[in-house]
Design a protein around this motif. Structure first.
Motif, short mmCIF file in Angstrom:
data_model
loop_
_atom_site.label_atom_id
_atom_site.label_comp_id
_atom_site.label_asym_id
_atom_site.label_seq_id
_atom_site.Cartn_x
_atom_site.Cartn_y
_atom_site.Cartn_z
N SER A 103 -13.91 -19.21 13.63
CA SER A 103 -15.06 -19.47 12.78
C SER A 103 -15.24 -18.35 11.77
N GLU A 105 -17.87 -16.75 11.33
CA GLU A 105 -18.64 -15.74 12.05
C GLU A 105 -17.73 -14.83 12.87
N ARG A 106 -16.74 -15.42 13.53
CA ARG A 106 -15.82 -14.62 14.33
C ARG A 106 -15.01 -13.67 13.46
N THR A 258 -29.98 -15.52 16.11
CA THR A 258 -28.79 -16.06 15.47
C THR A 258 -28.95 -16.09 13.96
N THR A 262 -26.81 -13.72 11.37
CA THR A 262 -25.99 -14.39 10.36
C THR A 262 -26.38 -13.96 8.96
N LEU A 284 -23.09 -16.38 18.30
CA LEU A 284 -22.48 -17.05 17.15
C LEU A 284 -21.26 -17.86 17.59
N PRO A 285 -20.94 -18.95 16.87
CA PRO A 285 -19.76 -19.76 17.21
C PRO A 285 -18.48 -18.99 16.96
N MET A 286 -17.50 -19.18 17.84
CA MET A 286 -16.24 -18.46 17.74
C MET A 286 -15.10 -19.32 17.19
N ARG A 287 -15.21 -20.64 17.29
CA ARG A 287 -14.11 -21.51 16.88
C ARG A 287 -14.64 -22.65 16.03
N VAL A 288 -13.76 -23.20 15.20
CA VAL A 288 -14.12 -24.35 14.38
C VAL A 288 -13.36 -25.60 14.80
#
Length: 308
Positions: A103, A105-106, A258, A262, A284-288
């Motif tokens: 992501s 974020e990652r 969050t 962000t 936060l999200p790590m993958r898309v």
């Protein structure tokens, strides 16, 4: 390079997709050419060695000495150790064929993490076994997902049950050993690392070389150098949130962590990097998604199904 690089790679990974990708990979070509020029068989080197990257979060966690003990207890022998400077480009090179599912974020958090500390790379060997050393070490290291880790695995031992802050990385298979060796080390230092592995195996013929300190002892000493430059910090969400709120005060009482983090990361608002990493890794999200992943991770099952 002599021979067909594709044919060599086909012996070092069970993935045809990786063979196709790595045939044109400059890092792989550099290592293969150098090993051959030094009179070494790239396939033998790549199957007989692996590498353990102790990431900046491992330095913060003071995880090097427990990792060294785990390696020794599990039949792995350190044959070379070096500090490796890290930056955003090294992270992207290492995970080039898989990180396209990360992501945004990652990626932002990873870019903060590489500014925390340099890393430590250990080159390891082990007794002969039907499975190559990198396959065995990758399996024994444990998965990225904390929910899937099991007692006895390195990541389970080191703790810090976190998807992003997983402390260590290893090559998946022998093909990755060739590629990552050139990512970590420029050519002159790579020659020194290769020479150190030969010395540790007792294969050098240069009688004038003074025996170095044992590689595991060198790794411990290098860890202490990194520790002296890098404060030990908390991995707890509450401590990270408290620091972020302090850095961004005053704030409305109902501010969502969050949204807060962000906004800070995307606008470049100054906050404590480590606290941002710890909090972000948990909220936060790590993958898309996985459909865009270029190369999936190789497993021991993949290897045995292909090579027996």
């Amino acid at each position: 390079m002599s021979g067909d690089l594709g044919a060599l790679l086909a012996r070092l990974t069970p993935q045809p997709e990786k063979v196709a990708a790595y045939r044109g990979d400059t890092y792989v070509a550099e290592t293969v050419e150098q090993l051959e020029r030094l009179g070494l068989d790239p396939a033998a080197f790549a199957t007989g060695h692996s590498m353990l990257l102790l990431k900046p979060d491992a330095i913060v966690a003071r995880a090097v000495h427990p990792a060294l003990k785990w390696l020794g207890d599990n039949g792995y022998r350190v044959v070379a150790a070096e500090i490796v400077p890290v930056n955003r480009h090294l992270a992207r090179a290492l995970w080039y064929y898989a990180w396209n599912i990360a992501s945004p974020e990652r990626r932002r958090l990873a870019d903060l993490l590489v500014g925390i500390s340099d890393a430590l790379v250990l080159v390891v060997a082990a007794a002969a076994d039907p499975l190559p050393v990198p396959i065995r070490l990758a399996r024994a290291k444990g998965p990225t997902d904390p929910r899937k880790r099991r007692p006895g695995e390195l990541r389970h031992l080191l703790g810090r049950d976190n998807y992003l802050l997983n402390l260590v990385h290893t090559p998946d298979d022998p093909a990755d050993v060739l590629r990552e060796l050139a990512i970590y080390f420029p050519e002159p230092l790579r020659a020194e690392v290769i020479a150190a592995t030969r010395s540790a195996h007792g294969t050098t013929s240069d009688a004038t070389v003074t025996p170095p300190i044992p590689p595991a002892d060198r790794a411990g000493a290098l860890a202490e150098e990194l520790y002296a430059l890098t404060p030990e910090r908390s991995f707890e969400r509450e401590a990270a949130l408290e620091r972020i709120l302090h850095d961004l005060a005053p704030l409305p009482a109902d501010t969502d962590p969050t949204t807060l983090l962000t906004s800070a990361l995307t606008t470049g608002t100054p906050v404590d990097p480590w606290s941002a990493i710890v909090l972000g890794s948990q909220v936060l999200p790590m993958r898309v998604g996985t459909e865009a992943q270029t190369l999936r991770p190789v497993t021991a099952t993949d290897w045995t199904e292909k090579f027996g």
